[in-house]
Design an enzyme around this catalytic site. Structure first.
Site, PDB file in Angstrom:
ATOM      1  N   LYS A  64       0.865  -1.187   0.000  1.00 50.18           N
ATOM      2  CA  LYS A  64       0.000   0.000   0.000  1.00 50.18           C
ATOM      3  C   LYS A  64       0.891   1.223   0.000  1.00 50.18           C
ATOM      4  CE  LYS A  64      -4.466   0.856   0.292  1.00 50.18           C
ATOM      5  NZ  LYS A  64      -5.604  -0.019  -0.013  1.00 50.18           N
ATOM      6  N   ASP A 119      -6.974   4.194  -4.615  1.00 47.62           N
ATOM      7  CA  ASP A 119      -7.630   4.045  -3.314  1.00 47.62           C
ATOM      8  C   ASP A 119      -8.271   5.422  -3.065  1.00 47.62           C
ATOM      9  OD1 ASP A 119      -7.609   1.937  -0.916  1.00 47.62           O
ATOM     10  OD2 ASP A 119      -7.442   3.895   0.012  1.00 47.62           O
ATOM     11  N   GLY A 168     -20.178   6.953   2.630  1.00 44.77           N
ATOM     12  CA  GLY A 168     -19.234   7.361   1.602  1.00 44.77           C
ATOM     13  C   GLY A 168     -20.001   7.725   0.340  1.00 44.77           C
ATOM     14  N   ASN A 218     -15.656   5.910  -5.046  1.00 46.09           N
ATOM     15  CA  ASN A 218     -15.673   4.817  -6.017  1.00 46.09           C
ATOM     16  C   ASN A 218     -16.329   3.548  -5.481  1.00 46.09           C
ATOM     17  OD1 ASN A 218     -13.805   2.229  -6.867  1.00 46.09           O
ATOM     18  ND2 ASN A 218     -14.463   3.475  -8.596  1.00 46.09           N
ATOM     19  N   TRP A 249     -20.093   4.047  -5.010  1.00 45.25           N
ATOM     20  CA  TRP A 249     -20.699   4.188  -6.344  1.00 45.25           C
ATOM     21  C   TRP A 249     -20.985   2.818  -6.997  1.00 45.25           C
ATOM     22  CZ3 TRP A 249     -17.744   3.149 -10.967  1.00 45.25           C
ATOM     23  CH2 TRP A 249     -18.363   3.525 -12.155  1.00 45.25           C
TER      24      TRP A 249
HETATM   25  N1  GLU Z   1      -7.325   0.073  -2.983  1.00 42.93           N
HETATM   26  C1  GLU Z   1      -8.046  -1.119  -3.290  1.00 42.93           C
HETATM   27  C2  GLU Z   1      -8.048  -2.033  -2.070  1.00 42.93           C
HETATM   28  O1  GLU Z   1      -8.113  -1.550  -0.952  1.00 42.93           O
HETATM   29  C3  GLU Z   1      -7.604  -1.775  -4.592  1.00 42.93           C
HETATM   30  C4  GLU Z   1      -6.162  -2.115  -4.678  1.00 42.93           C
HETATM   31  C5  GLU Z   1      -5.717  -2.636  -6.052  1.00 42.93           C
HETATM   32  O2  GLU Z   1      -6.530  -2.727  -6.963  1.00 42.93           O
HETATM   33  O3  GLU Z   1      -4.533  -2.935  -6.166  1.00 42.93           O
HETATM   34  O4  GLU Z   1      -8.038  -3.228  -2.154  1.00 42.93           O
END
Ligand code: GLU
Length: 449
Positions: free
Chosen positions: A128, A168, A239, A242, A245
């Site tokens: 992350k 994210d 929220g 994305n 949604w």
């Molecule tokens: N941010 C998203 C998650 O929390 C997607 C991460 C991704 O597609 O690599 O899983």
């Protein structure tokens, strides 16, 4: 060999090693508590000290991100990439741009991602990243300059077989575009180094909707265990980004009614349901960079705005928190329980505080953690990587069918590892054990690295 530690001793050690990181400790504690018995009874894991190795990120990169606003003022943000675990695949996980971003938040998210990605059954490690940059009120040019400055350092740490970031909170299609463009320029290489790309330049159909769709597919599986479906249910969603949604769309597709959305400013209640063009308006709100859900009530008279409040006081059958970590507290949980809500599915990562989760489980309510329920987003990122590697793109139906199958399988794994003697499915335990086994075994197989 060292004498075996207790769970409490283990956690005390993790806390001492990671001072000032409450979100990270919270995430580790939840996982380790539910896998402890499995861990302790497996001599192979204990001998390899897998658990202590698992709670230490393989690598953390922290860097300066200077950028200039439209008036020539210069600011400095902090950029991060936490490369948590690569036992089962390249590091994979989103980038978050939000003022609340710090090392603790990104370590918690990276740690969660390891288990989530393992659950998808795809070869994805966990990572992350992000920055404390606040996109609110920024112009398009400012966003672009920030993304370019961020990538000017990040590019040397990532790659299609090393680490594949995505979006994210605060990072959507526009930001991925600017980040990708700059990576390509620096590396002189067109490659699937990021996911969530535009459909004309390597992106996958369904990826934008995937997290939300997956959450609702998972919710349907959860409800099926008590002979119920989404159809006709009143659903509270928090929220409006994305994740929310995509979830709103799929709840509507399956015949449910979404009656709330929320933002940092409060929540809206729309008795007519969030449907049709109101769903498109969620995108307009997000792209405005204002981060205010009040705009919805200003536009649609059927909605009422409740400033500074959480949507969990509204009587609903299903609650899907899709905003951010620790947004649903114990008081909110008790309100949902009192209002006879039957099912809570985490859309965001760790949106429910530990005491709320405890309350749901005590009330024997259906409760699914984010690492299982929202894995459809990263799973579809995995499908995007596969398509990039094959230099082709699958039709929408194919991606959607695979996503649905993946969510079904995650649910099956949760039931297999989480069903308690009285029949209650502890999805937290199920998801943690299922995710853990695969990573722990891979770490053992690969020796001390
Ligand atoms: N941010 C998203 C998650 O929390 C997607 C991460 C991704 O597609 O690599 O899983």
């Amino acid at each position: 060999m060292e004498e075996q530690m207790t769970f409490q001793e283990f956690m005390a050690k993790v806390e001492a090693r990671n001072p000032g990181e409450p979100e990270f400790i919270q995430a580790v504690s939840e996982v380790v508590e539910s896998i402890w018995d499995v861990y302790e009874s497996n001599p192979r894991f204990v001998k390899a000290n897998v658990l202590e190795r698992l709670v230490e990120p393989e690598r953390v990169v922290i860097f300066r991100v200077p950028w200039m606003d439209d008036n020539g003022n210069i600011y400095v943000q902090r950029g991060y990439r936490v490369q948590f675990n690569s036992a089962i695949g390249p590091y994979k996980g989103g980038l978050r741009f939000h003022p609340s971003v710090n090392l603790s938040v990104l370590k918690f998210l990276g740690f969660e991602q390891v288990f989530k990605n393992s659950l998808t059954s795809l070869p994805l490690g966990g990572g992350k990243g992000g920055s404390d940059f606040d996109p609110r009120g920024k112009s398009d040019d400012e966003i672009m300059r920030f993304c370019q400055s961020f990538m000017a350092e990040l590019f040397r740490h990532i790659g299609p077989n090393t680490d594949v970031p995505a979006g994210d909170i605060g990072v959507g299609a526009r930001e991925i575009g600017y980040l990708f463009g700059y990576y390509k320029k620096l590396m002189n290489e067109f490659t699937g180094v990021l996911t969530g790309k535009g459909i004309n330049w390597g992106g996958s159909l369904i990826r934008p909707e995937a997290t939300g769709f997956g959450i609702v597919y998972f919710t349907e599986e959860v409800l099926n265990t008590i002979g119920e479906t989404i159809k006709g249910k009143r659903v509270a969603i928090s929220g409006f980004g994305n994740v929310a949604w995509g979830a709103v769309q799929k709840v509507n597709d399956l015949g449910g009614k979404v009656v709330t959305l929320s933002g940092p400013d409060g929540y809206i209640y729309d008795e007519d349901g969030v449907s049709g063009e109101k769903i498109d308006f969620m995108v307009t709100m997000r792209n405005s960079n204002r981060d205010m859900v009040q705009d919805y009530a200003d536009k649609y008279p059927s909605a009422k705005f409740f400033p500074g409040k959480h949507p969990w006081e509204v009587p609903v059958d299903v609650a899907i928190p899709c905003a951010t970590q620790n947004e649903l507290n114990e008081e909110d949980a008790l309100k949902l329980i009192n209002n006879k809500c039957i099912c809570v599915v985490e859309g965001a990562n760790m949106p429910c505080v530990p005491k709320a989760v405890e309350a749901f489980q005590k009330a024997k309510m259906l409760f699914a953690p984010g690492k299982a329920a929202n894995a459809g987003g990263v799973a579809t990122s995995g499908l995007e990587m596969t398509q990039n590697a094959m230099h082709l793109s699958w039709p929408q139906e194919e991606v959607d069918a695979r996503l649905r199958e993946i969510m079904k399988n995650i649910h099956k794994a949760c039931v297999e590892h989480g069903k308690e003697p009285d029949g209650y499915i502890n999805y937290v335990k199920g998801a943690n054990i299922a995710g853990f086994m695969k990573v722990a075994n891979a770490m053992c197989d690969q020796g001390l690295v």
